[in-house]
Design an enzyme around this catalytic site. Structure first.
Site, PDB file in Angstrom:
ATOM      1  N   SER A   1     -16.726  18.087   3.578  1.00  9.42           N
ATOM      2  CA  SER A   1     -15.754  18.074   4.671  1.00  9.42           C
ATOM      3  C   SER A   1     -16.259  18.793   5.916  1.00  9.42           C
ATOM      4  O   SER A   1     -17.011  19.771   5.853  1.00  9.42           O
ATOM      5  CB  SER A   1     -14.452  18.729   4.204  1.00  9.42           C
TER       6      SER A   1
ATOM      7  N   ARG B   1     -18.461  13.090  15.384  1.00  5.51           N
ATOM      8  CA  ARG B   1     -19.231  12.636  14.230  1.00  5.51           C
ATOM      9  C   ARG B   1     -20.302  11.607  14.578  1.00  5.51           C
ATOM     10  O   ARG B   1     -21.370  11.585  13.967  1.00  5.51           O
ATOM     11  CB  ARG B   1     -18.276  12.073  13.174  1.00  5.51           C
TER      12      ARG B   1
ATOM     13  N   GLU C   1      -5.236   3.304   8.356  1.00  8.88           N
ATOM     14  CA  GLU C   1      -6.617   2.964   8.676  1.00  8.88           C
ATOM     15  C   GLU C   1      -6.844   1.467   8.826  1.00  8.88           C
ATOM     16  O   GLU C   1      -7.764   1.049   9.532  1.00  8.88           O
ATOM     17  CB  GLU C   1      -7.564   3.520   7.599  1.00  8.88           C
TER      18      GLU C   1
ATOM     19  N   HIS D   1     -17.829   6.231   6.401  1.00  8.64           N
ATOM     20  CA  HIS D   1     -16.689   7.082   6.075  1.00  8.64           C
ATOM     21  C   HIS D   1     -15.342   6.541   6.567  1.00  8.64           C
ATOM     22  O   HIS D   1     -14.337   6.655   5.873  1.00  8.64           O
ATOM     23  CB  HIS D   1     -16.918   8.468   6.670  1.00  8.64           C
TER      24      HIS D   1
ATOM     25  N   GLY E   1       0.829  -1.200   0.000  1.00  3.83           N
ATOM     26  CA  GLY E   1       0.000   0.000   0.000  1.00  3.83           C
ATOM     27  C   GLY E   1       0.857   1.241   0.000  1.00  3.83           C
ATOM     28  O   GLY E   1       1.823   1.328   0.770  1.00  3.83           O
TER      29      GLY E   1
ATOM     30  N   LEU F   1      -5.111  11.543   9.523  1.00  3.23           N
ATOM     31  CA  LEU F   1      -3.857  11.844   8.831  1.00  3.23           C
ATOM     32  C   LEU F   1      -2.684  11.809   9.806  1.00  3.23           C
ATOM     33  O   LEU F   1      -1.590  11.345   9.463  1.00  3.23           O
ATOM     34  CB  LEU F   1      -3.942  13.218   8.169  1.00  3.23           C
TER      35      LEU F   1
ATOM     36  N   GLY G   1       1.669   4.089   4.042  1.00  7.10           N
ATOM     37  CA  GLY G   1       2.656   3.252   3.364  1.00  7.10           C
ATOM     38  C   GLY G   1       3.885   4.039   2.955  1.00  7.10           C
ATOM     39  O   GLY G   1       5.030   3.580   3.122  1.00  7.10           O
TER      40      GLY G   1
ATOM     41  N   ARG H   1     -13.482   8.135  15.806  1.00  5.77           N
ATOM     42  CA  ARG H   1     -12.306   8.952  15.458  1.00  5.77           C
ATOM     43  C   ARG H   1     -12.664  10.423  15.378  1.00  5.77           C
ATOM     44  O   ARG H   1     -13.681  10.799  14.794  1.00  5.77           O
ATOM     45  CB  ARG H   1     -11.738   8.514  14.104  1.00  5.77           C
TER      46      ARG H   1
END
Length: 546
Positions: free
Chosen positions: A247, A282, A363, A339, A8, A379, A13, A373
């Site tokens: 977003s 979220r 992930e 998501h 990946g 990120l 990766g 999360r």
């Protein structure tokens, strides 16, 4: 020189490959597509770090507490502490490599508000932070390629790990150019294959991230963790191809959620949670939207065209292109969609699985996010986990000895099994079964779940898994698309079994038949596979630091 195989080439990766090369190891970086097509480029919002550039007295301690609280206190405190303490240095490194962050008038990296956070701590590059980070990492990886420390192999699809007696010696791949399977041995294998989008059909993520690798490794004896925790992003729009993400940056800039009643707007999140209601975590926003039973709208028009085009231009362009909406004048009709997957391969603090020399990052590894999360932490975790894994591999003594083992018999058997699928006369095709799985997962693993639905989902997934070896392969598709079906089915069933076993509501796992959060479930769910049996347990001993 140690040889490391990284599967990946998204942000996690690439980071792993770069950090291993820094430490003098030879890296083979394998992926079906270039990094520029990885899901990482879709990451819009930003990356968290307690820099306190907004003068709000933000701190690492606050970042730690927000992360633990957002994850409903089942993420390991030591792991989360390491993540948050490293965040400022991670952002500094990314900037040094060439990531172009949005800056304040005082020329500091700007920071915006994101859900579940007590301070404005999300560093961003417009609404294309992921793309900026990938670009910077690709350039650094190419520099190391020129030095012979990184070797890229594209158009190469993961098939299985080379595992014997609890030790990983490499991996098997389908080579699209040679049209056959091949083995690559290594002293360590790092999985950086992203989430599990294909389980649910249309999601906000890339279909390249299909969960097959996790499912296949599960069938090979690798333990999985927290599969029941699936994040529904509250604001997406439906297009012909997929769900498109609006977003969290839109709400971070002040966007407001509402529904209409008798011609009036009801700002339900603000009524229920106060002025910061639109920036609740979220899982809370998605659940509250679901409970209204209404069409929800997101309004940013009051920000004015100038600010919208300066701060969230990608959202403006996306809505105009795919829905014909001018968000400087109109509200956006939004709905929750799958998501992000908090669950994945179970790893310890070194990011090693229960199989020696097999690691997972990004992930596809379950570590930092617990039951939900926070935006901006994905990120950060992608970069940080790659660094942690590289350091752990460099500290491992000795080499795996994989090059001295003979896997030729297993390789020939795998090639024969691949051909058998194309020769099958079954009336069920792989395409048909994958679509069936997506439908049952959407139905039974939605925002709100119950015992009866999960039982039915397990029953249906079990049947599909039972017939998976007899399915008819689609000759118009790449072999990977066909042989991946069994691993994806196994992962889907494992997620359903995990959700059934957790008889409480916590974070992104909402059970209407068990609406309370229970202290006796304050631990990660581990699921393992052996001889056809799916077995779950709670990780009360902290084997995986959660």
């Amino acid at each position: 020189m140690k040889q490391v195989l990284v599967v990946g080439s998204g942000i996690s990766g690439l980071t792993t490959a770069i950090e291993c090369a820094y430490r003098g190891m030879k890296v083979i970086l394998v992926s079906p597509f270039p990094s520029e097509r990885a899901q990482s480029v879709l990451a819009a919002g930003g990356i968290n770090a307690a820099l306190d550039h907004k003068g709000e007295k933000d701190s690492v301690e606050s970042h730690i507490e927000d992360t633990l609280k957002g994850g409903c206190y089942i993420a390991g405190k030591q792991a989360v502490t390491g993540l948050c303490e490293a965040a400022p240095a991670v952002v500094e490194w990314l900037e040094r490599l060439g990531t172009v962050f949005t800056r304040t008038d005082g020329e500091k990296i700007d920071q915006r508000a994101f859900g579940g956070q007590s301070h404005r701590r999300t560093c961003y590059a417009g609404a294309s932070t992921g793309k900026q980070i990938v670009t910077a990492l690709v350039m650094e990886a190419r520099r190391l390629e020129a030095q012979g420390l990184i070797e890229r192999r594209l158009w190469t699809d993961f098939h299985s790990a080379l595992i014997r007696d609890g030790i990983c010696y490499g991996a098997r791949f389908y080579n699209e150019a040679a049209h056959t399977l091949e083995d690559i041995t290594a002293d360590a294998v790092v999985m950086a294959v992203g989430g599990q989008n294909t389980l649910f059909g249309k999601t906000t993520g890339s279909t390249q991230c299909d969960g097959y690798a996790a499912g296949k490794l599960f069938l090979q004896g690798v333990e999985l963790k927290n599969l029941e925790f699936i994040q529904y992003h509250p604001t997406t729009i439906l297009t012909g191809q997929k769900k498109m993400l609006i977003s969290e940056a839109a709400r971070g800039e002040g966007g407001r959620l509402y529904y209409e009643e008798n011609g009036d707007r009801v700002y339900f999140m603000e009524e229920k949670f106060g002025e910061r209601g639109n920036l609740m975590p979220r899982d809370v926003v998605s659940r509250t939207m679901y409970e209204t039973g209404r069409q929800i709208y997101l309004d940013v028009s009051f920000l004015g065209k100038k600010k919208i085009l300066e701060r969230i231009p990608e959202i403006y362009e996306l809505c105009l292109k795919y829905r014909g909406l001018d968000i400087t004048k109109e509200s956006i009709p939004v709905e929750p969609s799958v998501h992000f997957f908090m669950g994945g391969l179970a790893v310890n603090r070194k990011h090693e699985t229960n199989i020696k020399h097999l690691y997972a990052v990004g992930e596809c590894a379950s570590m930092y996010h617990g039951a939900n999360r926070l935006g901006g932490n994905s990120l950060l975790a992608a970069v940080y986990s790659g660094r942690v894994a590289a350091e752990a591999i460099s500290e491992e003594t000795g080499e795996s000895g994989g090059a001295t083992l003979d896997f030729s018999d297993e390789l020939q058997e795998a090639i024969q099994n691949l051909q058998a699928g194309f020769d099958s006369k079954s009336r069920f095709s792989v395409v048909y079964v994958k679509n069936m799985l997506a439908e049952l997962m959407q139905k039974h693993m939605g925002i709100v779940r119950d015992e009866a639905g999960l039982e039915q989902g397990i029953h249906d997934a079990s049947y599909l898994l039972d017939i998976s070896d007899e399915l008819r392969f689609d000759s118009s598709e790449l072999p990977y698309f066909n042989y991946s079906v069994k691993g994806i089915l196994a992962l889907g069933k494992a997620a359903l079994v995990s959700a059934k076993s957790r008889q409480e509501t916590r974070g992104a796992h909402i059970r209407k038949d068990y609406p309370e959060t229970r202290e006796d479930y304050r631990a990660a769910t581990i699921i393992s596979y052996s001889d056809g049996a799916f077995r779950t347990r709670l990780d009360r001993e902290g084997r995986y630091e959660s």
